[in-house]
Design an enzyme around this catalytic site. Structure first.
Site, mmCIF file in Angstrom:
data_model
loop_
_atom_site.group_PDB
_atom_site.id
_atom_site.type_symbol
_atom_site.label_atom_id
_atom_site.label_comp_id
_atom_site.label_asym_id
_atom_site.label_seq_id
_atom_site.Cartn_x
_atom_site.Cartn_y
_atom_site.Cartn_z
ATOM 1 N N LEU A 61 1.103 7.799 -7.758
ATOM 2 C CA LEU A 61 1.560 6.732 -6.854
ATOM 3 C C LEU A 61 1.027 5.393 -7.349
ATOM 4 O O LEU A 61 -0.123 5.282 -7.778
ATOM 5 C CB LEU A 61 1.081 7.002 -5.426
ATOM 6 C CG LEU A 61 1.597 8.275 -4.755
ATOM 7 C CD1 LEU A 61 1.293 8.238 -3.255
ATOM 8 C CD2 LEU A 61 3.096 8.486 -4.982
ATOM 9 N N HIS A 105 -3.732 4.404 -1.777
ATOM 10 C CA HIS A 105 -4.682 3.468 -1.161
ATOM 11 C C HIS A 105 -5.272 4.055 0.127
ATOM 12 O O HIS A 105 -6.452 3.912 0.413
ATOM 13 C CB HIS A 105 -3.993 2.148 -0.783
ATOM 14 C CG HIS A 105 -3.464 1.362 -1.943
ATOM 15 N ND1 HIS A 105 -2.121 1.238 -2.211
ATOM 16 C CD2 HIS A 105 -4.099 0.659 -2.907
ATOM 17 C CE1 HIS A 105 -1.950 0.478 -3.265
ATOM 18 N NE2 HIS A 105 -3.122 0.115 -3.723
ATOM 19 N N SER A 156 1.830 0.897 -6.744
ATOM 20 C CA SER A 156 2.624 -0.149 -6.104
ATOM 21 C C SER A 156 3.808 -0.532 -6.990
ATOM 22 O O SER A 156 4.838 -0.983 -6.490
ATOM 23 C CB SER A 156 1.759 -1.381 -5.845
ATOM 24 O OG SER A 156 0.691 -1.038 -5.001
ATOM 25 N N ARG A 157 3.653 -0.375 -8.289
ATOM 26 C CA ARG A 157 4.721 -0.790 -9.204
ATOM 27 C C ARG A 157 5.850 0.241 -9.298
ATOM 28 O O ARG A 157 6.901 -0.058 -9.876
ATOM 29 C CB ARG A 157 4.154 -1.107 -10.583
ATOM 30 C CG ARG A 157 3.290 -2.381 -10.565
ATOM 31 C CD ARG A 157 2.886 -2.833 -11.954
ATOM 32 N NE ARG A 157 2.342 -4.181 -11.932
ATOM 33 C CZ ARG A 157 1.028 -4.492 -11.904
ATOM 34 N NH1 ARG A 157 0.125 -3.527 -11.895
ATOM 35 N NH2 ARG A 157 0.625 -5.748 -11.890
ATOM 36 N N GLU A 195 0.162 5.902 -0.221
ATOM 37 C CA GLU A 195 -0.753 6.981 0.181
ATOM 38 C C GLU A 195 -2.018 6.998 -0.677
ATOM 39 O O GLU A 195 -3.088 7.386 -0.205
ATOM 40 C CB GLU A 195 -0.001 8.318 0.094
ATOM 41 C CG GLU A 195 -0.702 9.503 0.711
ATOM 42 C CD GLU A 195 -1.189 9.270 2.150
ATOM 43 O OE1 GLU A 195 -2.317 9.698 2.448
ATOM 44 O OE2 GLU A 195 -0.456 8.645 2.951
ATOM 45 N N LYS A 235 -9.203 6.194 -9.210
ATOM 46 C CA LYS A 235 -9.326 6.628 -10.604
ATOM 47 C C LYS A 235 -8.038 6.395 -11.383
ATOM 48 O O LYS A 235 -8.019 6.516 -12.594
ATOM 49 C CB LYS A 235 -9.650 8.118 -10.649
ATOM 50 C CG LYS A 235 -11.088 8.465 -10.376
ATOM 51 C CD LYS A 235 -11.285 9.909 -10.796
ATOM 52 C CE LYS A 235 -12.616 10.447 -10.379
ATOM 53 N NZ LYS A 235 -12.726 11.878 -10.738
ATOM 54 N N LEU A 293 0.817 -1.222 0.000
ATOM 55 C CA LEU A 293 0.000 0.000 0.000
ATOM 56 C C LEU A 293 0.846 1.265 0.000
ATOM 57 O O LEU A 293 1.966 1.296 0.495
ATOM 58 C CB LEU A 293 -0.921 -0.013 1.218
ATOM 59 C CG LEU A 293 -1.836 -1.237 1.333
ATOM 60 C CD1 LEU A 293 -2.707 -1.124 2.566
ATOM 61 C CD2 LEU A 293 -2.690 -1.403 0.079
#
Ligand code: PAF
Length: 275
Positions: free
Chosen positions: A181, A33, A183-184, A31, A145, A29
């Site tokens: 932002l 998320h 995760s990848r 920011e 989004k 996770l």
């Protein structure tokens, strides 16, 4: 905050309360998320976040195996954002036998853009989200989004199956330099991380060009792809679409979004900008 690993346990924990607000995630996770969790929390409903890396939405050559699993850190972050329940099933809990029933979204929405470059991706997403919805029984579900097409696909699924769930989109959270932002982003090397800002820059350039002159849409898309290639990216698409169904805009003042996906080294990033 309760961390729950089993479906029966979660159902029991939620049985007495109202239908919760739900934020599905694959963990690792950031920011972005947490902003979705805070948005869910603002509803006043109990908040459930799920963490499950869903094999069904990864193609064999994609990053399922190396996708970071960071449950202890994720749990701390979710608690700090006001989450009430974390549902973190393992693969046997979600798919005790190979998932034989699938939810196939319509090709007109799901086989374009991401679906064109990641065949089967949205069937994998819809199938796990349908299953998570059956487990969590939310009244509200929040999707970022940043995954713009995913949000549209889920909205369509909920509508088509008459599910009593309000689906809302959460705004994309960006780093100070504009990178969305993701995760990848953690896959990016130092130089790539600097270069990664180019994607958001090109989205802005396309939006500005098309707003100034809609007749220049194709040229603006092409110019953005060329600019990315010149900086070492391998773009899959940069496309201006109407927000409602992600098809080409049919009238000049239609609310639009420019969506893009491009690979930087081994990392594939997506982003979009509404205009
Ligand atoms: O956006 C994601 O993280 C995933 O696609 C989702 C919605 C959690 C389904 O696995």
């Amino acid at each position: 905050m309760h961390v729950v690993h089993h479906i029966a346990e979660l159902r029991q924990a939620l049985a007495a309360g109202p239908r919760p607000a739900f934020v599905p995630t694959m963990g690792n996770l950031h920011e972005g998320h947490l902003a979705l969790v805070r948005q869910a929390k603002a509803s006043g409903l109990p908040v459930v976040a799920s963490i499950f890396v869903n094999r069904l939405q990864f193609a064999p050559h994609e990053d399922f195996d190396r996708y970071p699993r960071t449950l202890p850190r994720d749990s701390e972050l979710l608690a700090s954002a006001g989450c009430d329940f974390v549902f973190a099933p393992d693969e046997r809990e979600m798919y005790p036998t190979p998932q034989a029933y699938k939810v196939a979204p319509p090709a007109a929405l799901a086989d374009i853009l991401e679906g064109h470059f990641r065949p089967g991706f949205f069937t994998g997403v819809c199938t796990v989200v349908m299953k998570l919805f059956q487990i969590v029984q939310p009244g509200l579900a929040v999707f970022g989004k940043k995954d713009y097409q995913q949000l549209r696909v889920i909205e369509g699924m909920v509508r088509d199956f008459a599910m009593p769930i309000t689906v809302v989109g959460g705004e994309t959270v960006r780093a100070d330099d504009g990178l969305a932002l993701s995760s990848r982003n953690g896959y990016l090397g130092t130089d790539e991380r600097q270069q990664a800002t180019a994607l958001a820059v090109q989205l802005r350039a396309v939006a500005d060009a098309v707003r100034a002159d809609p007749a220049r849409t194709a040229a603006a898309e092409q110019a953005a792809m060329d600019a990315l290639r010149a900086r070492g990216w391998a773009p899959d698409y940069v496309a201006v679409r109407q927000r409602s169904d992600l098809l080409a805009a049919t009238a000049p003042d239609t609310p639009c979004v420019v969506v893009a996906a491009a690979r930087l080294g081994n990392t594939r990033l997506i982003d979009n900008l509404e205009f």
